[in-house]
Write a protein that holds these residues in place. Structure first.
Motif, PDB file in Angstrom:
ATOM      1  N   GLY A 296     -10.476   4.908  -7.102  1.00 36.94           N
ATOM      2  CA  GLY A 296     -10.184   6.188  -6.697  1.00 36.94           C
ATOM      3  C   GLY A 296      -8.344   6.178  -6.493  1.00 36.94           C
ATOM      4  O   GLY A 296      -7.906   5.112  -6.637  1.00 36.94           O
ATOM      5  N   THR A 297      -8.016   7.150  -6.185  1.00 38.90           N
ATOM      6  CA  THR A 297      -6.375   7.293  -6.001  1.00 38.90           C
ATOM      7  C   THR A 297      -6.027   6.898  -4.490  1.00 38.90           C
ATOM      8  O   THR A 297      -6.819   7.576  -3.628  1.00 38.90           O
ATOM      9  CB  THR A 297      -5.989   8.891  -6.096  1.00 38.90           C
ATOM     10  N   LEU A 298      -5.412   5.947  -4.347  1.00 39.80           N
ATOM     11  CA  LEU A 298      -4.960   5.551  -3.148  1.00 39.80           C
ATOM     12  C   LEU A 298      -4.271   6.804  -2.237  1.00 39.80           C
ATOM     13  O   LEU A 298      -3.234   7.467  -2.874  1.00 39.80           O
ATOM     14  CB  LEU A 298      -3.991   4.347  -3.151  1.00 39.80           C
ATOM     15  N   ALA A 299      -4.827   7.075  -1.069  1.00 40.09           N
ATOM     16  CA  ALA A 299      -4.397   8.276  -0.555  1.00 40.09           C
ATOM     17  C   ALA A 299      -4.023   7.981   0.692  1.00 40.09           C
ATOM     18  O   ALA A 299      -2.864   8.509   1.408  1.00 40.09           O
ATOM     19  CB  ALA A 299      -5.545   9.033  -0.225  1.00 40.09           C
TER      20      ALA A 299
ATOM     21  N   GLY B 230      -4.749  -1.476   8.145  1.00 43.54           N
ATOM     22  CA  GLY B 230      -5.730  -2.352   7.599  1.00 43.54           C
ATOM     23  C   GLY B 230      -6.940  -1.378   6.778  1.00 43.54           C
ATOM     24  O   GLY B 230      -7.473  -1.740   5.903  1.00 43.54           O
ATOM     25  N   ASN B 231      -6.813  -0.204   7.128  1.00 42.45           N
ATOM     26  CA  ASN B 231      -7.901   0.788   6.720  1.00 42.45           C
ATOM     27  C   ASN B 231      -7.361   1.469   5.776  1.00 42.45           C
ATOM     28  O   ASN B 231      -6.223   1.856   5.356  1.00 42.45           O
ATOM     29  CB  ASN B 231      -8.416   1.955   7.783  1.00 42.45           C
TER      30      ASN B 231
ATOM     31  N   PHE C  98       0.839  -1.234  -0.185  1.00 47.28           N
ATOM     32  CA  PHE C  98       0.108  -0.003   0.099  1.00 47.28           C
ATOM     33  C   PHE C  98       0.875   1.272  -0.051  1.00 47.28           C
ATOM     34  O   PHE C  98       0.707   2.243  -0.626  1.00 47.28           O
ATOM     35  CB  PHE C  98      -0.921  -0.229   1.184  1.00 47.28           C
ATOM     36  N   LEU C  99       2.056   1.198   0.861  1.00 48.59           N
ATOM     37  CA  LEU C  99       2.748   2.576   0.973  1.00 48.59           C
ATOM     38  C   LEU C  99       3.536   2.651  -0.562  1.00 48.59           C
ATOM     39  O   LEU C  99       3.800   3.677  -0.896  1.00 48.59           O
ATOM     40  CB  LEU C  99       3.757   2.454   2.089  1.00 48.59           C
TER      41      LEU C  99
ATOM     42  N   ARG D 264     -12.270   8.990   0.967  1.00 49.91           N
ATOM     43  CA  ARG D 264     -13.325   7.999   1.496  1.00 49.91           C
ATOM     44  C   ARG D 264     -12.460   6.886   2.226  1.00 49.91           C
ATOM     45  O   ARG D 264     -11.649   6.474   1.524  1.00 49.91           O
ATOM     46  CB  ARG D 264     -14.281   7.437   0.515  1.00 49.91           C
ATOM     47  N   ARG D 265     -12.748   6.875   3.465  1.00 43.87           N
ATOM     48  CA  ARG D 265     -12.031   5.789   3.898  1.00 43.87           C
ATOM     49  C   ARG D 265     -12.806   4.383   4.417  1.00 43.87           C
ATOM     50  O   ARG D 265     -13.926   4.625   4.743  1.00 43.87           O
ATOM     51  CB  ARG D 265     -11.540   6.380   5.771  1.00 43.87           C
TER      52      ARG D 265
END
Length: 151
Positions: free
Chosen positions: A116-119, A124-125, A92-93, A135-136
């Motif tokens: 969407g764009t991974l923010a 795990g969230n 993820f990072l 959006r979380r």
């Protein structure tokens, strides 16, 4: 990750690196009554068939000798793929700022799939930005997250 996958990861990780690749993931799954051991590899400049062959030739005899898996299985080496699944925190990072798809167990806002764009990623969230709105999604709601190359 189950115990077989953990053992295989430790066993083949150094061999994959020696072959000039990085180990992305290991899967040991049963499909249609047959066990499959899949080793997914990655390279900064992309994975080709020659890379998969090189890793397969290096890993296969070591798997046979170590005999970690008691059952009969089909062994496959594959690229992680452009639309790879993100599983570990480091995955993820590495891809913050990239387009991603979040698949949910149950619909939220009338949909089970959100792109969407991974923010952000935290414990795990997963947070993605869609049309300028963050959006979380909670870990317990997420079935899978994967990269997307196009919306």
């Amino acid at each position: 990750m189950n115990k077989v996958e953990e053992a295989i990861t430790k066993l083949v990780g150094p061999l994959v690196q020696e072959a000039g690749c990085t180990l992305w993931d290991v899967e040991y799954v049963k499909e249609a009554g047959q066990w499959f051991l899949r080793v997914y590899i990655d390279r900064a400049d992309g994975v080709g068939i020659a890379d998969c062959e090189r890793v397969s030739r290096a890993v296969d005899p070591v798997l046979d000798e170590a005999d970690v898996i008691p059952d009969s299985y089909i062994f496959e080496v594959s690229s992680a793929g452009a639309e790879r699944q993100l599983k570990k925190e480091q995955d993820f990072l590495q891809f913050i700022g990239h387009l991603a798809e979040v698949k949910l167990y149950r619909a939220i806002d009338g949909r089970k799939e959100h792109v969407g764009t991974l923010a952000a990623y935290e414990d795990g969230n997963v947070t993605i930005e869609m049309a300028g709105t963050a959006r979380r999604f909670e870990k317990n709601d997420i079935a899978m997250v994967r990269l997307r190359i196009a919306d």
